[in-house]
Design a protein around this motif. Structure first.
Motif, mmCIF file in Angstrom:
data_model
loop_
_atom_site.group_PDB
_atom_site.id
_atom_site.type_symbol
_atom_site.label_atom_id
_atom_site.label_comp_id
_atom_site.label_asym_id
_atom_site.label_seq_id
_atom_site.Cartn_x
_atom_site.Cartn_y
_atom_site.Cartn_z
ATOM 1 N N PRO A 55 0.843 -1.197 0.000
ATOM 2 C CA PRO A 55 0.000 0.000 0.000
ATOM 3 C C PRO A 55 0.877 1.245 0.000
ATOM 4 C CG PRO A 55 0.054 -1.001 2.184
ATOM 5 C CD PRO A 55 0.792 -1.921 1.259
ATOM 6 N N ASP A 56 0.318 2.364 -0.469
ATOM 7 C CA ASP A 56 1.084 3.601 -0.394
ATOM 8 C C ASP A 56 1.179 4.003 1.089
ATOM 9 O OD1 ASP A 56 -0.921 5.612 0.445
ATOM 10 O OD2 ASP A 56 -1.783 5.382 -1.533
ATOM 11 N N PRO A 57 2.074 4.931 1.430
ATOM 12 C CA PRO A 57 2.304 5.270 2.843
ATOM 13 C C PRO A 57 1.041 5.657 3.607
ATOM 14 C CG PRO A 57 4.008 6.249 1.487
ATOM 15 C CD PRO A 57 2.994 5.654 0.542
ATOM 16 N N ILE A 100 7.789 10.635 9.851
ATOM 17 C CA ILE A 100 8.063 9.235 9.514
ATOM 18 C C ILE A 100 8.747 8.535 10.685
ATOM 19 C CG2 ILE A 100 9.458 7.726 8.029
ATOM 20 C CD1 ILE A 100 8.824 9.730 5.722
ATOM 21 N N ARG A 101 9.724 9.196 11.295
ATOM 22 C CA ARG A 101 10.406 8.607 12.457
ATOM 23 C C ARG A 101 9.413 8.320 13.578
ATOM 24 N NH1 ARG A 101 15.311 12.611 11.881
ATOM 25 N NH2 ARG A 101 16.730 11.294 10.698
ATOM 26 N N SER A 102 8.543 9.277 13.873
ATOM 27 C CA SER A 102 7.563 9.104 14.947
ATOM 28 C C SER A 102 6.564 8.005 14.620
ATOM 29 C CB SER A 102 6.813 10.411 15.196
ATOM 30 O OG SER A 102 7.683 11.402 15.663
ATOM 31 N N LEU A 103 6.110 7.970 13.362
ATOM 32 C CA LEU A 103 5.112 6.981 12.968
ATOM 33 C C LEU A 103 5.681 5.562 12.939
ATOM 34 C CD1 LEU A 103 3.298 9.005 10.188
ATOM 35 C CD2 LEU A 103 2.329 8.304 12.387
ATOM 36 N N THR A 104 6.959 5.421 12.588
ATOM 37 C CA THR A 104 7.538 4.075 12.593
ATOM 38 C C THR A 104 7.508 3.492 13.996
ATOM 39 O OG1 THR A 104 9.785 4.922 12.812
ATOM 40 C CG2 THR A 104 9.041 4.428 10.593
ATOM 41 N N ILE A 115 8.252 6.011 3.265
ATOM 42 C CA ILE A 115 8.917 7.012 2.423
ATOM 43 C C ILE A 115 8.515 6.918 0.955
ATOM 44 C CG2 ILE A 115 10.912 7.299 3.939
ATOM 45 C CD1 ILE A 115 12.488 5.507 2.040
ATOM 46 N N GLY A 116 7.664 5.969 0.629
ATOM 47 C CA GLY A 116 7.236 5.814 -0.754
ATOM 48 C C GLY A 116 6.393 6.985 -1.245
ATOM 49 N N GLU A 117 6.274 7.068 -2.562
ATOM 50 C CA GLU A 117 5.456 8.132 -3.178
ATOM 51 C C GLU A 117 3.968 7.828 -3.002
ATOM 52 O OE1 GLU A 117 6.214 11.076 -4.720
ATOM 53 O OE2 GLU A 117 8.239 10.697 -3.963
ATOM 54 N N TYR A 118 3.201 8.905 -2.950
ATOM 55 C CA TYR A 118 1.742 8.790 -2.907
ATOM 56 C C TYR A 118 1.111 10.005 -3.508
ATOM 57 C CZ TYR A 118 2.250 11.460 1.453
ATOM 58 O OH TYR A 118 2.569 12.404 2.399
#
Length: 118
Positions: A55-57, A100-104, A115-118
């Motif tokens: 899935p996209d991010p 991204i750091r917080s969500l990981t 980090i993928g495109e969406y």
């Protein structure tokens, strides 16, 4: 045992039907060996003809939120503000490196997925 390569959709459907018949064969029998081989052939055919993409991010975040029974407000700390969470989830604002750091950590998702495109 009459196993052949799966080259067409008809071959694929026939292999699925045969596997359904012999799926529970007793281990060590010719039918069990046939089921193992068919399983491998079916898997290869499906990888080639029915690939499953990640899935996209944003979709990944939404899926994980659902799995963890989280609401948008639960992401405020990770993303920064109620309106910012809404903007990110509606794809109006891009994820930052900090987000991204917080969500990981919060959602236990890999950074490479986010980090993928969406």
């Amino acid at each position: 045992m009459n196993v052949k390569l799966i080259k067409t959709e008809t071959d694929y459907q026939n292999a699925l039907s045969r596997l359904e018949v012999i799926f529970d064969a007793k281990s060590g029998t010719p039918e069990s060996d046939e089921a193992d081989i068919l399983g491998l052939l079916i898997d290869e055919y499906e990888k080639k003809h029915y690939p499953i993409t990640s899935p996209d991010p944003i979709e990944a975040i939404k899926i994980r939120m659902e799995e963890m029974q989280l609401k948008q407000t639960d992401l405020i700390e990770a993303i920064g503000g109620k309106s910012r969470v809404s903007e990110v989830l509606s794809r109006k604002r891009k994820l930052t490196v900090g987000m991204i750091r917080s969500l990981t950590t919060k959602l236990n998702l890999s950074a490479s997925l986010l980090i993928g495109e969406y």
